[in-house]
Design a protein around this motif. Structure first.
Motif, PDB file in Angstrom:
ATOM      1  N   LYS A   7       0.840  -1.198   0.000  1.00 28.80           N
ATOM      2  CA  LYS A   7       0.000   0.000   0.000  1.00 28.80           C
ATOM      3  C   LYS A   7       0.879   1.254   0.000  1.00 28.80           C
ATOM      4  CE  LYS A   7      -4.458   1.245   1.967  1.00 28.80           C
ATOM      5  NZ  LYS A   7      -5.330   1.150   3.135  1.00 28.80           N
ATOM      6  N   ALA A   8       1.911   1.235   0.824  1.00 30.61           N
ATOM      7  CA  ALA A   8       2.821   2.384   0.904  1.00 30.61           C
ATOM      8  C   ALA A   8       3.523   2.596  -0.437  1.00 30.61           C
ATOM      9  CB  ALA A   8       3.844   2.167   2.006  1.00 30.61           C
ATOM     10  N   PHE A   9       3.914   1.480  -1.054  1.00 30.27           N
ATOM     11  CA  PHE A   9       4.586   1.554  -2.346  1.00 30.27           C
ATOM     12  C   PHE A   9       3.676   2.175  -3.392  1.00 30.27           C
ATOM     13  CE2 PHE A   9       5.681  -0.409  -6.470  1.00 30.27           C
ATOM     14  CZ  PHE A   9       6.983   0.047  -6.588  1.00 30.27           C
ATOM     15  N   LYS A  10       2.433   1.717  -3.427  1.00 29.58           N
ATOM     16  CA  LYS A  10       1.466   2.256  -4.394  1.00 29.58           C
ATOM     17  C   LYS A  10       1.225   3.739  -4.141  1.00 29.58           C
ATOM     18  CE  LYS A  10      -0.966  -1.851  -5.889  1.00 29.58           C
ATOM     19  NZ  LYS A  10      -1.825  -2.891  -5.407  1.00 29.58           N
ATOM     20  N   GLN A  11       1.183   4.120  -2.868  1.00 27.63           N
ATOM     21  CA  GLN A  11       0.974   5.522  -2.522  1.00 27.63           C
ATOM     22  C   GLN A  11       2.137   6.364  -3.057  1.00 27.63           C
ATOM     23  OE1 GLN A  11      -1.663   6.895  -1.043  1.00 27.63           O
ATOM     24  NE2 GLN A  11      -0.790   8.925  -1.177  1.00 27.63           N
ATOM     25  N   LYS A  12       3.362   5.831  -2.903  1.00 29.74           N
ATOM     26  CA  LYS A  12       4.533   6.553  -3.384  1.00 29.74           C
ATOM     27  C   LYS A  12       4.479   6.690  -4.896  1.00 29.74           C
ATOM     28  CE  LYS A  12       9.396   6.998  -2.510  1.00 29.74           C
ATOM     29  NZ  LYS A  12      10.710   6.389  -2.497  1.00 29.74           N
ATOM     30  N   GLN A  13       4.094   5.611  -5.570  1.00 27.57           N
ATOM     31  CA  GLN A  13       3.990   5.632  -7.020  1.00 27.57           C
ATOM     32  C   GLN A  13       3.005   6.719  -7.463  1.00 27.57           C
ATOM     33  OE1 GLN A  13       6.496   3.950  -8.405  1.00 27.57           O
ATOM     34  NE2 GLN A  13       5.422   2.272  -9.382  1.00 27.57           N
ATOM     35  N   LYS A  14       1.889   6.806  -6.741  1.00 34.14           N
ATOM     36  CA  LYS A  14       0.861   7.812  -7.057  1.00 34.14           C
ATOM     37  C   LYS A  14       1.446   9.210  -6.931  1.00 34.14           C
ATOM     38  CE  LYS A  14      -3.811   6.229  -6.057  1.00 34.14           C
ATOM     39  NZ  LYS A  14      -4.882   6.286  -5.062  1.00 34.14           N
ATOM     40  N   GLU A  15       2.185   9.450  -5.860  1.00 30.36           N
ATOM     41  CA  GLU A  15       2.758  10.779  -5.631  1.00 30.36           C
ATOM     42  C   GLU A  15       3.772  11.117  -6.717  1.00 30.36           C
ATOM     43  OE1 GLU A  15       4.208  10.905  -1.618  1.00 30.36           O
ATOM     44  OE2 GLU A  15       2.219  10.446  -0.850  1.00 30.36           O
ATOM     45  N   GLU A  16       4.593  10.140  -7.097  1.00 31.51           N
ATOM     46  CA  GLU A  16       5.575  10.364  -8.156  1.00 31.51           C
ATOM     47  C   GLU A  16       4.872  10.716  -9.466  1.00 31.51           C
ATOM     48  OE1 GLU A  16       9.044  10.342  -8.032  1.00 31.51           O
ATOM     49  OE2 GLU A  16       8.590  10.415  -5.902  1.00 31.51           O
ATOM     50  N   GLN A  17       3.793   9.985  -9.757  1.00 29.09           N
ATOM     51  CA  GLN A  17       3.028  10.228 -10.976  1.00 29.09           C
ATOM     52  C   GLN A  17       2.464  11.642 -10.968  1.00 29.09           C
ATOM     53  OE1 GLN A  17       2.814   7.919 -13.387  1.00 29.09           O
ATOM     54  NE2 GLN A  17       1.778   9.355 -14.711  1.00 29.09           N
ATOM     55  N   LYS A  18       1.970  12.051  -9.790  1.00 27.53           N
ATOM     56  CA  LYS A  18       1.396  13.389  -9.652  1.00 27.53           C
ATOM     57  C   LYS A  18       2.464  14.442  -9.931  1.00 27.53           C
ATOM     58  CE  LYS A  18      -1.804  15.725  -6.546  1.00 27.53           C
ATOM     59  NZ  LYS A  18      -2.219  15.868  -5.152  1.00 27.53           N
TER      60      LYS A  18
END
Length: 44
Positions: A7-18
């Motif tokens: 979940k944390a990894f996916k959250q980080k990916q989302k932030e990077e994408q943003k």
């Protein structure tokens, strides 16, 4: 990987994408100067 780490990894990916999207928007906002300049120098 545990569920929590995933979940944390996916959250980080989302932030990077943003961040990437924001950078793209900024670059686009500047107009053809950024992309056009690169294309012109590439043609030379």
């Amino acid at each position: 990987m545990s569920g929590r780490e995933d979940k944390a990894f996916k959250q980080k990916q989302k932030e990077e994408q943003k961040k990437l999207e924001e950078l793209k928007a900024k670059a686009a906002g500047k107009g053809p100067l950024a992309t056009g300049g690169i294309k012109k120098s590439g043609k030379k």
